[in-house]
Motif scaffolding. Sequence first.
Motif, PDB file in Angstrom:
ATOM      1  N   GLY A   1     -37.681   4.779  31.970  1.00 42.65           N
ATOM      2  CA  GLY A   1     -38.704   4.915  32.965  1.00 42.65           C
ATOM      3  C   GLY A   1     -39.114   6.350  33.244  1.00 42.65           C
ATOM      4  N   VAL A   2     -38.383   7.318  32.691  1.00 47.80           N
ATOM      5  CA  VAL A   2     -38.719   8.719  32.957  1.00 47.80           C
ATOM      6  C   VAL A   2     -40.105   9.061  32.411  1.00 47.80           C
ATOM      7  CG1 VAL A   2     -38.077  11.112  32.473  1.00 47.80           C
ATOM      8  CG2 VAL A   2     -36.321   9.444  33.049  1.00 47.80           C
ATOM      9  N   GLU A   3     -40.417   8.570  31.223  1.00 39.68           N
ATOM     10  CA  GLU A   3     -41.726   8.857  30.634  1.00 39.68           C
ATOM     11  C   GLU A   3     -42.844   8.266  31.481  1.00 39.68           C
ATOM     12  OE1 GLU A   3     -39.212   7.403  28.997  1.00 39.68           O
ATOM     13  OE2 GLU A   3     -38.703   8.676  27.301  1.00 39.68           O
ATOM     14  N   GLU A   4     -42.667   7.025  31.947  1.00 39.78           N
ATOM     15  CA  GLU A   4     -43.680   6.379  32.778  1.00 39.78           C
ATOM     16  C   GLU A   4     -43.829   7.102  34.112  1.00 39.78           C
ATOM     17  OE1 GLU A   4     -41.373   4.764  31.038  1.00 39.78           O
ATOM     18  OE2 GLU A   4     -42.500   3.405  29.756  1.00 39.78           O
ATOM     19  N   ALA A   5     -42.708   7.552  34.687  1.00 37.66           N
ATOM     20  CA  ALA A   5     -42.762   8.294  35.946  1.00 37.66           C
ATOM     21  C   ALA A   5     -43.506   9.618  35.764  1.00 37.66           C
ATOM     22  CB  ALA A   5     -41.350   8.547  36.471  1.00 37.66           C
ATOM     23  N   THR A   6     -43.255  10.298  34.662  1.00 41.58           N
ATOM     24  CA  THR A   6     -43.948  11.553  34.379  1.00 41.58           C
ATOM     25  C   THR A   6     -45.438  11.316  34.212  1.00 41.58           C
ATOM     26  OG1 THR A   6     -41.963  12.455  33.349  1.00 41.58           O
ATOM     27  CG2 THR A   6     -44.049  13.540  32.825  1.00 41.58           C
ATOM     28  N   LEU A   7     -45.797  10.263  33.509  1.00 33.98           N
ATOM     29  CA  LEU A   7     -47.206   9.905  33.337  1.00 33.98           C
ATOM     30  C   LEU A   7     -47.843   9.603  34.690  1.00 33.98           C
ATOM     31  CD1 LEU A   7     -49.483   9.438  31.339  1.00 33.98           C
ATOM     32  CD2 LEU A   7     -48.631   7.102  31.031  1.00 33.98           C
ATOM     33  N   HIS A   8     -47.128   8.888  35.556  1.00 34.23           N
ATOM     34  CA  HIS A   8     -47.587   8.594  36.914  1.00 34.23           C
ATOM     35  C   HIS A   8     -47.894   9.897  37.666  1.00 34.23           C
ATOM     36  CE1 HIS A   8     -47.460   6.788  40.979  1.00 34.23           C
ATOM     37  NE2 HIS A   8     -46.689   7.815  41.278  1.00 34.23           N
ATOM     38  N   GLY A   9     -46.975  10.847  37.593  1.00 29.84           N
ATOM     39  CA  GLY A   9     -47.163  12.131  38.265  1.00 29.84           C
ATOM     40  C   GLY A   9     -48.340  12.910  37.711  1.00 29.84           C
ATOM     41  N   LEU A  10     -48.487  12.923  36.397  1.00 26.99           N
ATOM     42  CA  LEU A  10     -49.627  13.615  35.781  1.00 26.99           C
ATOM     43  C   LEU A  10     -50.951  12.988  36.213  1.00 26.99           C
ATOM     44  CD1 LEU A  10     -48.314  14.158  32.148  1.00 26.99           C
ATOM     45  CD2 LEU A  10     -48.799  15.926  33.852  1.00 26.99           C
ATOM     46  N   ALA A  11     -50.996  11.667  36.230  1.00 24.35           N
ATOM     47  CA  ALA A  11     -52.221  10.971  36.657  1.00 24.35           C
ATOM     48  C   ALA A  11     -52.548  11.325  38.107  1.00 24.35           C
ATOM     49  CB  ALA A  11     -52.065   9.468  36.484  1.00 24.35           C
ATOM     50  N   ASN A  12     -51.538  11.405  38.963  1.00 27.14           N
ATOM     51  CA  ASN A  12     -51.769  11.789  40.360  1.00 27.14           C
ATOM     52  C   ASN A  12     -52.328  13.200  40.468  1.00 27.14           C
ATOM     53  OD1 ASN A  12     -50.934   9.322  41.296  1.00 27.14           O
ATOM     54  ND2 ASN A  12     -48.917  10.025  41.935  1.00 27.14           N
ATOM     55  N   PHE A  13     -51.804  14.136  39.664  1.00 27.13           N
ATOM     56  CA  PHE A  13     -52.329  15.498  39.661  1.00 27.13           C
ATOM     57  C   PHE A  13     -53.790  15.516  39.234  1.00 27.13           C
ATOM     58  CE2 PHE A  13     -47.907  17.322  39.149  1.00 27.13           C
ATOM     59  CZ  PHE A  13     -47.909  17.985  40.367  1.00 27.13           C
ATOM     60  N   VAL A  14     -54.113  14.775  38.188  1.00 27.61           N
ATOM     61  CA  VAL A  14     -55.488  14.738  37.690  1.00 27.61           C
ATOM     62  C   VAL A  14     -56.425  14.199  38.766  1.00 27.61           C
ATOM     63  CG1 VAL A  14     -57.022  13.629  36.016  1.00 27.61           C
ATOM     64  CG2 VAL A  14     -54.854  14.610  35.268  1.00 27.61           C
ATOM     65  N   LYS A  15     -56.043  13.073  39.392  1.00 29.38           N
ATOM     66  CA  LYS A  15     -56.870  12.483  40.443  1.00 29.38           C
ATOM     67  C   LYS A  15     -57.025  13.443  41.629  1.00 29.38           C
ATOM     68  CE  LYS A  15     -55.392   8.504  41.678  1.00 29.38           C
ATOM     69  NZ  LYS A  15     -54.870   7.159  41.931  1.00 29.38           N
ATOM     70  N   ALA A  16     -55.952  14.073  42.048  1.00 31.04           N
ATOM     71  CA  ALA A  16     -56.002  14.988  43.191  1.00 31.04           C
ATOM     72  C   ALA A  16     -56.891  16.194  42.915  1.00 31.04           C
ATOM     73  CB  ALA A  16     -54.591  15.453  43.558  1.00 31.04           C
ATOM     74  N   ASP A  17     -57.013  16.558  41.636  1.00 30.31           N
ATOM     75  CA  ASP A  17     -57.830  17.706  41.251  1.00 30.31           C
ATOM     76  C   ASP A  17     -59.271  17.292  40.926  1.00 30.31           C
ATOM     77  OD1 ASP A  17     -57.781  20.556  40.896  1.00 30.31           O
ATOM     78  OD2 ASP A  17     -57.985  20.219  38.740  1.00 30.31           O
ATOM     79  N   GLY A  18     -59.594  16.014  41.152  1.00 34.12           N
ATOM     80  CA  GLY A  18     -60.964  15.554  40.927  1.00 34.12           C
ATOM     81  C   GLY A  18     -61.242  15.071  39.520  1.00 34.12           C
ATOM     82  N   GLY A  19     -60.223  14.982  38.688  1.00 31.90           N
ATOM     83  CA  GLY A  19     -60.410  14.504  37.324  1.00 31.90           C
ATOM     84  C   GLY A  19     -60.401  12.991  37.254  1.00 31.90           C
ATOM     85  N   ASP A  20     -60.831  12.468  36.124  1.00 35.07           N
ATOM     86  CA  ASP A  20     -60.886  11.012  35.986  1.00 35.07           C
ATOM     87  C   ASP A  20     -60.142  10.480  34.773  1.00 35.07           C
ATOM     88  OD1 ASP A  20     -62.609  11.956  34.064  1.00 35.07           O
ATOM     89  OD2 ASP A  20     -64.283  10.675  34.621  1.00 35.07           O
TER      90      ASP A  20
END
Length: 87
Positions: A1-20
């Motif tokens: 689950g570490v890879e999925e958790a990291t992907l989750h965190g990256l997606a949150n960063f992208v969304k918070a920065d206005g990315g899609d």
Amino acid sequence: GVEEATLHGLANFVKADGGDKLVAPLVVGPRNQPIVDFLNRNGFRSSDESTYALNVAAGLSLPKHIEWREPSAATASVTRHAGNAAA
């Protein structure tokens, strides 16, 4: 689950920065099949075999056994890429 958790965190960063979307360039080869499987399993799509993209608007599920704590704005930074970088 570490890879999925990291992907989750990256997606949150992208969304918070206005990315899609998250974009994953890939060198096609037999040794890279595990990452292709991971990308496909986690919602990435590819129009060719060398670039995968994920729309982050819907969000990604965090594995139930993992707690994700977002870093503060003071300790986090996101770098935008305007294209592919070759190494």
